[in-house]
Design an enzyme around this catalytic site. Structure first.
Site, PDB file in Angstrom:
ATOM      1  N   ARG A  25       1.021  -1.254  -0.286  1.00 29.06           N
ATOM      2  CA  ARG A  25      -0.377   0.234  -0.402  1.00 29.06           C
ATOM      3  C   ARG A  25       1.009   1.371   0.508  1.00 29.06           C
ATOM      4  O   ARG A  25       0.552   2.291   0.726  1.00 29.06           O
ATOM      5  CB  ARG A  25      -1.164  -0.069   1.373  1.00 29.06           C
ATOM      6  N   ARG A  29      -3.411   6.977   1.429  1.00 27.82           N
ATOM      7  CA  ARG A  29      -3.719   7.519   1.657  1.00 27.82           C
ATOM      8  C   ARG A  29      -2.249   8.330   2.970  1.00 27.82           C
ATOM      9  O   ARG A  29      -3.007   9.288   3.027  1.00 27.82           O
ATOM     10  CB  ARG A  29      -5.393   7.608   2.466  1.00 27.82           C
ATOM     11  N   ARG A  38      -6.114  11.111  -5.509  1.00 27.50           N
ATOM     12  CA  ARG A  38      -8.301  10.680  -5.708  1.00 27.50           C
ATOM     13  C   ARG A  38      -8.965  11.631  -5.693  1.00 27.50           C
ATOM     14  O   ARG A  38      -9.971  11.328  -6.162  1.00 27.50           O
ATOM     15  CB  ARG A  38      -8.116  10.173  -3.945  1.00 27.50           C
ATOM     16  N   ASP A  75      -7.172  -3.000  -7.071  1.00 25.37           N
ATOM     17  CA  ASP A  75      -7.553  -3.653  -5.736  1.00 25.37           C
ATOM     18  C   ASP A  75      -8.164  -5.247  -6.407  1.00 25.37           C
ATOM     19  O   ASP A  75      -8.415  -5.545  -7.215  1.00 25.37           O
ATOM     20  CB  ASP A  75      -8.876  -3.149  -5.785  1.00 25.37           C
ATOM     21  N   TYR A 152     -14.720 -11.906   0.840  1.00 24.28           N
ATOM     22  CA  TYR A 152     -15.301 -11.002   0.066  1.00 24.28           C
ATOM     23  C   TYR A 152     -17.038 -11.286  -0.830  1.00 24.28           C
ATOM     24  O   TYR A 152     -17.515 -10.839   0.015  1.00 24.28           O
ATOM     25  CB  TYR A 152     -14.992  -9.935  -0.786  1.00 24.28           C
TER      26      TYR A 152
END
Length: 344
Positions: A25, A29, A38, A75, A152
């Site tokens: 990652r 962020r 973003r 992703d 998921y």
């Protein structure tokens, strides 16, 4: 030339005085430049599917830190979307998907061969990166492992214990295995297309492998990784594969040999000295600094970084975190980690 890239040299089994460094990652962020891009994209999925902006956020940490590898910004849940599942992200809560809990749900999924129209922007991102990355920076493609992706798809979201997936596995094994098989075939094609677009390494993220116990780990974590790796090696014999069965614990032992991956990524729940004796003996390992150090910094970060490099210094090693960097990380601590590794 490939042999000048430190990451590829480690994956080929070379022991280096200073290990290559990248971070899970690393585009994310915690970086102000990522947050600005973003915002420009509008939302997370729009960023994933915009090749120019996805390439830009992939390049940002390379420009800032000079990591030895860039990992494609995408992703693991793009595969379910490409198979026909609904996918959206709830701010502050994470992903949501339409669920697969019955044969009727499964029957509306697309064949694995039909994923590429949806995923073509991802391949375009890889092509841009293969042109724009510095000549000594390796490009990593990736996908989620079938078990983790299935958790998921079955629950429709992340869960603390992957309970819905375990319930389906125990209650309707035929449906569960059909879903895993569909994801496995799609993942092989997806990673193969990333390689054809320019990825030099691919990584299989099995974030929830640790919740599979006993024989279930071999059957649903190890075996799909072996199948994917074997198929990729047949198509692309020179492209290395990194496997990450997170929280596998004792199951890390022998995982590399059993699956054929070129490197086993380790989470920070395992001791580096133990991993050097029991996992690195079979080949390259990656890891495994706790991501909390990117928040707290200080001497503890320096000491733990040095301890990990020392533990793995007698074999091929890629320095990384044991999990992804968190949004509250301090960019200065990332620089401190890199300086600590490279100034030895």
């Amino acid at each position: 030339m490939a042999e000048t890239k430190k990451l590829l040299r480690a994956l080929a089994g070379e022991t280096q005085d200073v290990p290559p460094i990248w971070m899970m990652r690393q585009a994310g962020r915690y970086l102000p430049e990522y947050r600005a891009t973003r915002a420009q994209a509008g939302d997370f999925l729009s960023l994933c599917y915009n090749p120019e902006l996805a390439a830009e956020v992939t390049l940002q940490p390379i420009r800032r830190y000079g990591f030895d590898a860039a990992i494609l910004f995408a992703d693991i849940l793009l595969i379910p979307q490409a198979l026909g599942a609904d996918l959206w992200f709830v701010t502050g809560e994470g992903p949501r998907l339409s669920t697969i809990t019955s044969q009727a749900d499964f029957d509306v999924l697309k064949p694995a061969t039909d994923i590429h129209e949806t995923l073509s922007p991802i391949y375009e991102t890889v092509k841009i990166l293969s042109r724009e990355l510095p000549s000594d920076t390796a490009l990593i493609g990736f996908a989620g492992a079938p078990w983790t992706v299935a958790t998921y798809m079955i629950a429709g979201r992340g869960t603390p214990d992957q309970g819905p997936a375990h319930a389906l596995r125990e209650g309707n094994v035929a449906l569960f295995e059909a879903l895993l098989d569909r994801i496995t075939v799609a993942t092989i094609d997806y990673l193969s297309m990333q390689i054809e677009a320019g990825a030099e390494v691919v990584k299989i993220f099995d974030s929830w492998a640790g919740s599979l116990k006993g024989d279930a780990f071999e059957k649903y974590a190890l075996e799909p990784c072996r199948v994917i790796t074997k198929a990729l090696k047949e198509r692309h014999p020179t492209v290395p594969v990194i496997g990450f069965p997170r929280e596998a614990g004792e199951k890390y032992v022998g995982f590399g040999k059993a699956t054929g991956v070129d490197c086993v990524a380790l989470d920070n729940s395992v001791d580096p000295l133990w991993a050097a004796q029991n996992v690195q003996v079979d080949g390259c390992v990656q890891g495994n600094l706790a991501s909390r150090h990117m928040v707290t910094g200080g001497q503890a970060l320096v000491d733990e970084t040095n301890a990990i490099v020392d533990a793995f210094s007698k074999g091929p090693h890629i320095f990384n975190l044991g999990h992804g960097i968190t949004p509250d990380a301090d960019p200065e601590n990332v620089q401190l980690m890199i300086d600590t590794v490279r100034s030895r």
